[in-house]
Scaffold this motif. Structure first.
Motif, mmCIF file in Angstrom:
data_model
loop_
_atom_site.group_PDB
_atom_site.id
_atom_site.type_symbol
_atom_site.label_atom_id
_atom_site.label_comp_id
_atom_site.label_asym_id
_atom_site.label_seq_id
_atom_site.Cartn_x
_atom_site.Cartn_y
_atom_site.Cartn_z
ATOM 1 N N GLY A 63 0.846 -1.263 0.006
ATOM 2 C CA GLY A 63 -0.031 0.113 -0.071
ATOM 3 C C GLY A 63 0.685 1.188 -0.031
ATOM 4 O O GLY A 63 0.621 2.240 -0.560
ATOM 5 N N TYR A 64 2.043 1.180 0.374
ATOM 6 C CA TYR A 64 2.836 2.208 0.701
ATOM 7 C C TYR A 64 4.388 2.257 0.222
ATOM 8 O O TYR A 64 5.065 3.005 -0.068
ATOM 9 C CB TYR A 64 2.957 2.878 2.026
ATOM 10 C CG TYR A 64 3.143 1.934 2.976
ATOM 11 C CD1 TYR A 64 4.378 1.535 3.511
ATOM 12 C CD2 TYR A 64 1.821 1.468 3.691
ATOM 13 C CE1 TYR A 64 4.436 0.587 4.492
ATOM 14 C CE2 TYR A 64 2.181 0.525 4.664
ATOM 15 C CZ TYR A 64 3.284 0.327 5.140
ATOM 16 O OH TYR A 64 3.309 -0.837 6.286
ATOM 17 N N GLN A 65 4.867 0.910 0.063
ATOM 18 C CA GLN A 65 5.959 0.714 -0.302
ATOM 19 C C GLN A 65 6.672 1.219 -1.477
ATOM 20 O O GLN A 65 7.718 1.735 -1.701
ATOM 21 C CB GLN A 65 6.484 -0.867 -0.110
ATOM 22 C CG GLN A 65 7.802 -1.205 -0.742
ATOM 23 C CD GLN A 65 8.849 -0.965 0.614
ATOM 24 O OE1 GLN A 65 8.237 -0.582 1.568
ATOM 25 N NE2 GLN A 65 10.109 -1.096 0.102
ATOM 26 N N PRO A 66 5.950 1.023 -2.612
ATOM 27 C CA PRO A 66 6.159 1.637 -3.841
ATOM 28 C C PRO A 66 6.531 3.127 -4.018
ATOM 29 O O PRO A 66 7.591 3.467 -4.441
ATOM 30 C CB PRO A 66 5.451 1.112 -5.164
ATOM 31 C CG PRO A 66 4.637 -0.006 -4.429
ATOM 32 C CD PRO A 66 4.636 0.278 -3.000
ATOM 33 N N ALA A 67 5.692 3.657 -3.339
ATOM 34 C CA ALA A 67 6.016 5.283 -3.193
ATOM 35 C C ALA A 67 7.171 5.663 -2.241
ATOM 36 O O ALA A 67 8.032 6.595 -2.786
ATOM 37 C CB ALA A 67 4.547 5.992 -2.735
ATOM 38 N N ILE A 68 7.413 4.926 -1.311
ATOM 39 C CA ILE A 68 8.428 5.078 -0.332
ATOM 40 C C ILE A 68 9.757 4.795 -1.264
ATOM 41 O O ILE A 68 10.964 5.429 -0.915
ATOM 42 C CB ILE A 68 8.390 4.277 0.827
ATOM 43 C CG1 ILE A 68 7.331 4.735 1.792
ATOM 44 C CG2 ILE A 68 9.481 4.156 1.566
ATOM 45 C CD1 ILE A 68 7.039 4.061 3.167
ATOM 46 N N ALA A 69 9.614 3.641 -1.813
ATOM 47 C CA ALA A 69 10.996 3.451 -2.725
ATOM 48 C C ALA A 69 11.233 4.441 -3.575
ATOM 49 O O ALA A 69 12.449 4.837 -4.027
ATOM 50 C CB ALA A 69 10.661 2.004 -3.513
ATOM 51 N N PHE A 70 10.037 4.952 -4.277
ATOM 52 C CA PHE A 70 10.548 5.978 -5.596
ATOM 53 C C PHE A 70 11.050 7.143 -4.914
ATOM 54 O O PHE A 70 12.049 7.991 -5.348
ATOM 55 C CB PHE A 70 9.206 6.280 -6.019
ATOM 56 C CG PHE A 70 9.425 7.346 -7.403
ATOM 57 C CD1 PHE A 70 9.895 6.652 -8.617
ATOM 58 C CD2 PHE A 70 9.340 8.583 -7.066
ATOM 59 C CE1 PHE A 70 10.299 7.594 -9.652
ATOM 60 C CE2 PHE A 70 9.533 9.294 -8.327
ATOM 61 C CZ PHE A 70 9.985 9.050 -9.459
ATOM 62 N N VAL A 71 10.723 7.541 -3.670
ATOM 63 C CA VAL A 71 11.006 8.712 -3.007
ATOM 64 C C VAL A 71 12.542 8.611 -2.603
ATOM 65 O O VAL A 71 13.219 9.613 -2.537
ATOM 66 C CB VAL A 71 10.129 9.216 -1.872
ATOM 67 C CG1 VAL A 71 10.604 10.315 -1.188
ATOM 68 C CG2 VAL A 71 8.926 9.629 -2.385
#
Length: 658
Positions: A63-71
């Motif tokens: 739910g939040y890992q892809p966005a955290i990884a991109f940031v």
């Protein structure tokens, strides 16, 4: 010798009336501490069902890992995710496979370190790790509920109803989670499967649709490759990915809870000790979760990095913290996107279930046994209520902000993984040194896990330097645990602290039965030299006016005096006109004397006082089980008599000083 305290008068007998309503347990107490049939608390189930209880924590990070990884990594996100998967499959999974073998009762890596570090040093280290575990598990519940609330208030269909009340939605979700666990573990596992399976199915649809979109728009892939080329050569890209992967560490959550719920995993019929079937099935659970999550992480990081505009992924952007949900709306429409949002809200809400299950299996196995928590902590429902109260406090302090809690979450996860890797490496090293036939292979395997420990140490250190607030929060949890533990140990100091007792031989059993029931006077002694005891017989007769036969009592403390309870061994023998009762394995001298007195029911107890400084005596008693024995015996027995009224005449307690 001068007596200081004479006879303790028997308390008036008060037989409770069966009709007295005030003595009956309240409805609330019966609910919180029910009378359970043996085995009712931990009904075992097939591993593929327990998988979902661990998986709601592990899989919900999508739910939040892809966005955290991109940031954290930008265009390097898919490469850094591959490094994360390599560490997961090559490090975390083998580590926890070893933990499952050595800690099959659900105590996890913490139990291994307790065995490796006995005494107070081990217990203090365990309490510190429990602080990090509490940080991990509590923040898992609060962060996941807060992220679920964020998805809810940002959904176009729910926003008109919920508005911007993220904190209240978070508290409601935490209350519902506690309510599910108050119903029992069985309901939690069933709900986990009902939530997790549809969520994975919906994610598979979104990812498949994203891959199709990438195939239809090759210019997006070309744009991503240009962004990679701007980072330099492939060795430079790999080096940068290795340096940045610690910020993606949330994608490794779930392993500690995977082993903490081992008591719920069904093994083979006739499993022995260790239970080979349960260990094998838990390893299947861990491997299945890790492999499935690895595929999902790679696909999600690639699809979101290529398809979502960079500004939308930044904090405050439309895809921040909900990258796959944004894709679901963009690629499959608001109808499907709303269904995906609902599924994401449910799994993020219930992600705290694995953390709750971990806490309910972990805390009762340590703190009550250490004497560092009230006995009611051993029951699930009061502990659930306590954890819910802590969750509410954490949510209000952080105002349900996901980003503010992320550092603490990663710190707790990495601290437990580091402790697990060190525990496995130490265990294998000691086992290899003890087993000459397998020494070479064992040492090589231990060195591999020391290398894994170095990787996790680097990851932990990088995370601490990047987000020091995580260590601060973990320190607060650890300090609170240490303070509450000390207060609880003091409050419980008047318990008997005897886990079990056995007799050394048949003669001891026979003599014990012969002298029970107000037939002897009990005289605790510090030494058991026969000449000194013969002199004390005359002293007891002349100075103490002791009645009946004299039974001297000598108590030896256990090697590990930090244990709250002891397993006693009693040896009773005659020596001329007196008897000698030798007690071994006590956790505290005074408590063992009080327990023997209560079981033996002597005519009187005569205890010599040392009259040393009371503060020093108190510290000696709390830490080492010694101190001013006579006063403590008096207090323990009187406390026990007040709480258990009975008809029997109680013995005299005579404290004497030189």
């Amino acid at each position: 010798m001068k007596p200081l305290i004479g006879k303790v008068e028997p308390q008036p007998t008060r037989k409770p009336s069966p009709k007295a309503p005030l003595l009956a347990p309240s409805a609330l107490r019966r609910f919180l501490i029910p009378t359970l049939a043996p085995g009712e608390e931990h009904t075992q189930r097939p591993w593929h069902r327990v998988l979902w209880l661990t998986g709601v924590d592990y899989f919900s990070t999508l739910g939040y890992q892809p966005a955290i990884a991109f940031v954290a990594a930008g265009a390097l996100s898919p490469i850094a995710t591959l490094v994360l998967i390599a560490v997961t499959l090559g490090g975390a999974l083998p580590i926890y496979a070893q933990v499952a073998k050595r800690s099959f009762a659900g105590q996890g890596s913490i139990a291994m370190l307790e065995r490796l570090l006995p005494g107070w040093s081990g217990k203090l280290f365990v309490l510190g790790l429990l602080g990090f575990a509490s940080t991990d598990f509590v923040i898992t519940m609060t962060l996941s509920a807060a992220d679920a609330a964020t998805h809810a208030v940002e959904n176009p269909l729910l926003h008109p109803w919920l508005g911007d009340h993220r904190i209240w939605v978070t508290l409601l979700l935490l209350a519902l989670l506690a309510a599910v666990f108050l119903r029992g573990f069985g309901e939690a596992i069933g709900v986990a499967a009902f939530i997790c399976v549809p969520y994975l199915f919906l994610n598979a649809i979104v990812l498949a649709r994203g891959l199709v979109e990438m195939a239809r728009r090759p210019e997006l892939i070309a744009h991503w490759r240009l962004a990679l080329d701007a980072r330099g050569s492939w060795p430079a890209i790999l080096a940068a990915s290795v340096l940045v992967f610690p910020r993606l560490a949330l994608g490794m959550s779930g392993f500690e809870t995977g082993v903490s719920v081992m008591p719920l995993v069904r093994g083979d019929a006739g499993d022995g000790t260790p239970p080979a079937g349960r260990i094998r099935n838990t390893r299947r659970l861990l491997a299945s979760a890790a492999l499935l999550m690895s595929v999902l992480l790679v696909a999600s990081s690639l699809v979101t990095t290529v398809l979502i505009p960079a500004d939308a992924m930044q904090p405050g952007g439309k895809a921040s913290g909900r990258a796959l949900a944004w894709l679901a709306h963009e690629l499959l429409g608001n109808g499907f996107g709303s269904v995906y949002d609902l599924s994401t809200i449910l799994i993020l809400w219930f992600a705290g279930a694995s953390a709750m299950a971990g806490m309910l299996n972990l805390i009762p196995r340590y703190l009550p046994r250490f004497g560092m928590a009230p006995k009611w902590v051993e029951h699930p429902r009061p502990l659930i209520a306590l954890l819910f109260g802590i969750d509410v406090l954490v949510t209000l302090v952080f105002r349900a902000d996901v980003d503010a809690q992320g550092g603490a979450y990663a710190t707790g996860v990495l601290a437990l993984m580091l402790s697990a890797s060190v525990a496995v490496a130490l265990s294998l090293w000691r086992e290899a040194r003890a087993d000459g036939a397998r020494q070479r292979s064992g040492v090589a395997l231990s060195l591999f896990f020391w290398l894994a420990s170095a990787v996790f140490a680097y990851t932990f250190a990088d995370n601490v330097m990047e987000r020091p607030d995580g260590v601060i929060i973990a320190t607060i949890f650890t300090t609170a645990i240490l303070l509450c533990s000390a207060l609880s140990r003091i409050a419980r100091s008047l318990e008997f602290r005897v886990e079990k007792a056995t007799f050394a031989d048949a003669e001891s059993t026979a003599l014990w039965e012969e002298i029970r029931g107000r037939k002897v006077s009990l005289v605790p002694v510090r030494e058991k030299d026969e000449k000194a005891l013969r002199d004390k017989v005359g002293q007891a007769r002349e100075s103490f006016h002791a009645q009946g036969q004299i039974a001297f009592l000598h108590v030896s403390l256990a090697d590990d005096r930090s244990d709250f309870t002891g397993a006693l061994q009693l040896r009773v023998r005659r020596s001329g006109e007196h008897l000698l009762i030798e007690v071994r394995g006590a956790s505290a001298i005074a408590n063992a004397i009080a327990w023997v007195s209560e079981q033996l029911d002597p005519l009187a107890i005569y205890i010599e006082l040392s009259l040393r400084h009371p503060v020093a005596q108190s510290l000696e008693y709390l830490l080492w089980g010694e101190g001013e024995v006579g006063v403590m015996v008096y207090q323990i027995l009187v406390n026990h008599w007040h709480s258990t009224p009975e008809d029997d005449v109680r013995p005299q307690i005579v404290l004497v000083s030189s």
